[in-house]
Structures are given as C-alpha cells and as structure tokens.
Design a protein around this motif. Structure first.
Motif, mmCIF file in Angstrom:
data_model
loop_
_atom_site.group_PDB
_atom_site.id
_atom_site.type_symbol
_atom_site.label_atom_id
_atom_site.label_comp_id
_atom_site.label_asym_id
_atom_site.label_seq_id
_atom_site.Cartn_x
_atom_site.Cartn_y
_atom_site.Cartn_z
ATOM 1 N N LEU A 169 35.983 -19.313 -18.520
ATOM 2 C CA LEU A 169 35.871 -19.065 -17.072
ATOM 3 C C LEU A 169 36.013 -17.575 -16.752
ATOM 4 N N ALA A 170 36.949 -16.900 -17.427
ATOM 5 C CA ALA A 170 37.141 -15.467 -17.189
ATOM 6 C C ALA A 170 35.878 -14.694 -17.561
ATOM 7 N N LYS A 171 35.238 -15.127 -18.625
ATOM 8 C CA LYS A 171 34.013 -14.457 -19.086
ATOM 9 C C LYS A 171 32.892 -14.607 -18.061
ATOM 10 N N VAL A 172 32.705 -15.817 -17.536
ATOM 11 C CA VAL A 172 31.606 -16.007 -16.584
ATOM 12 C C VAL A 172 31.937 -15.395 -15.218
ATOM 13 N N ARG A 173 33.211 -15.175 -14.950
ATOM 14 C CA ARG A 173 33.570 -14.512 -13.676
ATOM 15 C C ARG A 173 33.671 -12.998 -13.829
ATOM 16 N N ARG A 174 33.653 -12.526 -15.062
ATOM 17 C CA ARG A 174 33.929 -11.104 -15.356
ATOM 18 C C ARG A 174 35.246 -10.689 -14.708
ATOM 19 N N ASP A 175 36.234 -11.551 -14.830
ATOM 20 C CA ASP A 175 37.516 -11.333 -14.162
ATOM 21 C C ASP A 175 38.583 -12.165 -14.897
ATOM 22 N N PRO A 176 39.613 -11.506 -15.447
ATOM 23 C CA PRO A 176 40.607 -12.244 -16.231
ATOM 24 C C PRO A 176 41.651 -12.981 -15.401
ATOM 25 N N THR A 177 41.567 -12.894 -14.059
ATOM 26 C CA THR A 177 42.609 -13.503 -13.208
ATOM 27 C C THR A 177 42.851 -14.976 -13.548
ATOM 28 N N VAL A 178 41.778 -15.720 -13.792
ATOM 29 C CA VAL A 178 41.916 -17.156 -14.043
ATOM 30 C C VAL A 178 42.757 -17.431 -15.292
ATOM 31 N N LEU A 179 42.712 -16.522 -16.272
ATOM 32 C CA LEU A 179 43.536 -16.693 -17.474
ATOM 33 C C LEU A 179 45.022 -16.685 -17.105
ATOM 34 N N HIS A 180 45.401 -15.744 -16.239
ATOM 35 C CA HIS A 180 46.808 -15.668 -15.826
ATOM 36 C C HIS A 180 47.185 -16.881 -14.977
ATOM 37 N N SER A 181 46.267 -17.317 -14.128
ATOM 38 C CA SER A 181 46.555 -18.461 -13.271
ATOM 39 C C SER A 181 46.706 -19.743 -14.099
#
Lengths: 199, 199
Positions: A169-181
């Motif tokens: 998910l982080a890869k397809v969003r280009r955003d690591p926030t979901v990993l922390h969440s």
C-alpha cells in the motif's frame, strides 16, 4: 589461492547485484546480461558459478537478501520491550527502504515471489523459507511479551502479512504513512489481546 | 454501427486477456504480442485502442479487474453479520482464486503494483485507487459492526494489508491455510476491540 579468492569475490558481487535488481525490477525484467554488466563480472562466469542460470541466481539472492532483512528485523524485535516499540521499529525499517529508493525497494522477496513462485519450485521454496524464519522469530518475541503460547504463531503470521501488505500500500501511495498506521494497529490489537488473557 | 460494435468487442477482449496475463505473469513478462495473439485481436488494433501502449493497457486492465474483485469483496462483506463471517468469506474468495489457478492468480493488482508502481505514475495511481476503494468499502462495514468511527479506516487498512500479505504467504507455501488463519486472527482481534469499547 588467488584464483579461489577471485572466484569467491565474483560470485559475491554477482549475487549482490542480482539481489538489488530482482528486488527493484522483479524477475522477468531482470536479464542476465544486465546482472553481468552491472556487477562487472566476466562473461562466462555466470554459468560457471550458477549452472542453474537465472532461476538459481534468483533463489540464492532472495535467500541472502531475505536473511539479511530477517536479521535486521530480529535486531529490532529483540531490543523492543513491547509490541508497540517492535512494530514501530519494523515500520521505520521498511519505510526507510521505500523512501530511500524512490519507492522501488520494499520487501526484498515479495516482487519475485508474486511473479515467479507459481512457476519455479526453487524460487518458491526459498521465499517460503525466508518468510517462515521471519514469522518464527517474531513468534518467540510475542511469547516473551505475554501472548498465549498457542496464539504466537498465528498472531506472528498476521503481523508479517500485515507488514507485507502495508509495504504494498505504501508503494502504490508513494507514502509510507500507512506502514506506521498499520504498525500502530497491530501493536494495539496485540496489546489488547495480551491484557485480555491476563488473570 | 457494426464497426463501432466490432471496435468495442475488440477493446473488451484485449483488456480481458491483458488483465489475465498481467495478473498471472506480471508487467515485464507480459508482451503486447502475446496479448494480441491470445485475444485474437487484429494487429494494429492495439495502438488504435490504446495509444499509450502497454502502460495504458496495464492501467486500464488493473482498474477493471481490481474493481471487479472489489465488487466481489463488497458482496461478501455487505452480506456478513459480523467480522468473522466477513473475513472467512474474503479468505475463501482469495483461496479459491489461488487454488483454482495452480497458485498463479491471487490479487489482480499486487504483482503489477510491486513491479511497476515506482516507475509508472499511470499504473501507480490506478493501483492506489483500487486499494482505496476496497479499504473504504470495508471501513463502512466495520462501523456497522460497531468499530469506533475514528478507528474504522485504520482497522480497514490493517485488514486489507493483512489479506494482501496472506495471499503472498499462501502463494509461496502453495497452501491457502494461512489465508484462513489470518482471517480468523483479524476477526478475533476486531471483535475484541468492539467489545472493549462497549460501555
């Protein structure tokens, strides 16, 4: 002796280059010529060191990079006092891999696994073994934190699955926030189940 | 009119074939010639219908197959009375995809996403949109089952991540058992958090 050292050095260099390319591009997109060129290995050395060709090269490099990632994960988990510290650390590890590579690198195993595991028994069994080692390591820590023994392996598999999916998910969003969440959710759910089974 | 119908039929056939091949083989391994040959589309029709070439074809076919999978998931989730029924149904859906395809097909989006999202903005944004729709749909159901409103989206992202990761683990094990086990863990953790916040 010099010959042996040169051979070992070439083999190691080829594997390191292959691991990076397979993780970044996947199995099909990575050609043996590119591995040779980028590792600076002499032509002909590839089939000398890897008579099984690309399949053997992928299987060995997944084992090496998957084991290395497993060791990084184990260091984080064994230093953590509770699930919150552990999953926060694991999320940061994978987030750094993603952010530091323009979101090319995530898990060193997953891309090749999804592409090639169904067609190559050699690759499939290496991926299975890497993920198995990760899950067993986390399972031991879960027991130390107070998860009921019979729940440790299933909870560990939930956690490894969730981290893998969160990398995607982080890869397809280009955003690591979901990993922390996702890491916070995992820690929160696991802490709650530890409290629930306390007398 | 016959011309329009023929064009629409060709376009649909090409997309259907492409979706199957991208899911099964990944992005790099799927060539336009193979898509043409297996869909029986006339040469030249590909760039007529998809002037953006392989990238456009991948983006459109991911949107179609991802949306279709999302509809199947929504049907299961909306018919489910509780998290246990929902996640058991979702695990069975993905397990059937895997077992019915010799463990080639799992998630219609993940393989191409891991391979190509970092290099193609068109593909990345389609994958993001598909997973976003899945997570939002599940989030609505979580609220109906009693999850606190502020937790619904994070818990939904945990669940989508965990299911994605479990598909990966099932693929490398050639065994869907882990999908069912992760689904049970998810349902159990979510049910516990619903009970914990009841007055």
């Amino acid at each position: 002796m010099a010959n042996v050292a040169r051979h070992t050095g070439t083999r190691r260099r080829v594997l390191k280059t292959a691991a990076r390319l397979f993780q970044r591009q996947g199995y099909a997109a990575t050609g043996l010529n590119q591995v040779l060129a980028e590792s600076g290995a002499p032509k002909g050395s590839l089939y000398f060191h890897f008579p099984g060709g690309k399949e053997q090269l992928a299987a060995e490099s997944i084992t090496i990079s998957g084991t290395r990632a497993g060791e990084q994960m184990a260091a984080i988990v064994s230093a953590a006092e509770d699930p919150a510290a552990a999953f926060s650390g694991l999320a940061s590890l994978f987030a750094a891999n993603l952010s530091g590579s323009g979101f090319h690198d995530g898990c060193p195993v997953a891309t090749v696994a999804l592409e090639a595991a169904a067609d190559s028994e050699a690759i499939r069994s290496c991926c299975e073994s890497v993920y198995g080692t990760w899950a067993e390591g986390l399972s031991v820590a879960l027991e130390r934190w107070g998860v009921a023994p019979q729940d440790c392996l299933p909870v560990s598999e939930l956690a490894i699955s969730a981290l893998q999916g969160a990398i995607l998910l982080a890869k397809v969003r280009r955003d690591p926030t979901v990993l922390h969440s996702v890491a916070r959710q995992l820690a929160c759910q696991i802490s709650r189940s530890i409290q629930a089974q306390r007398p």
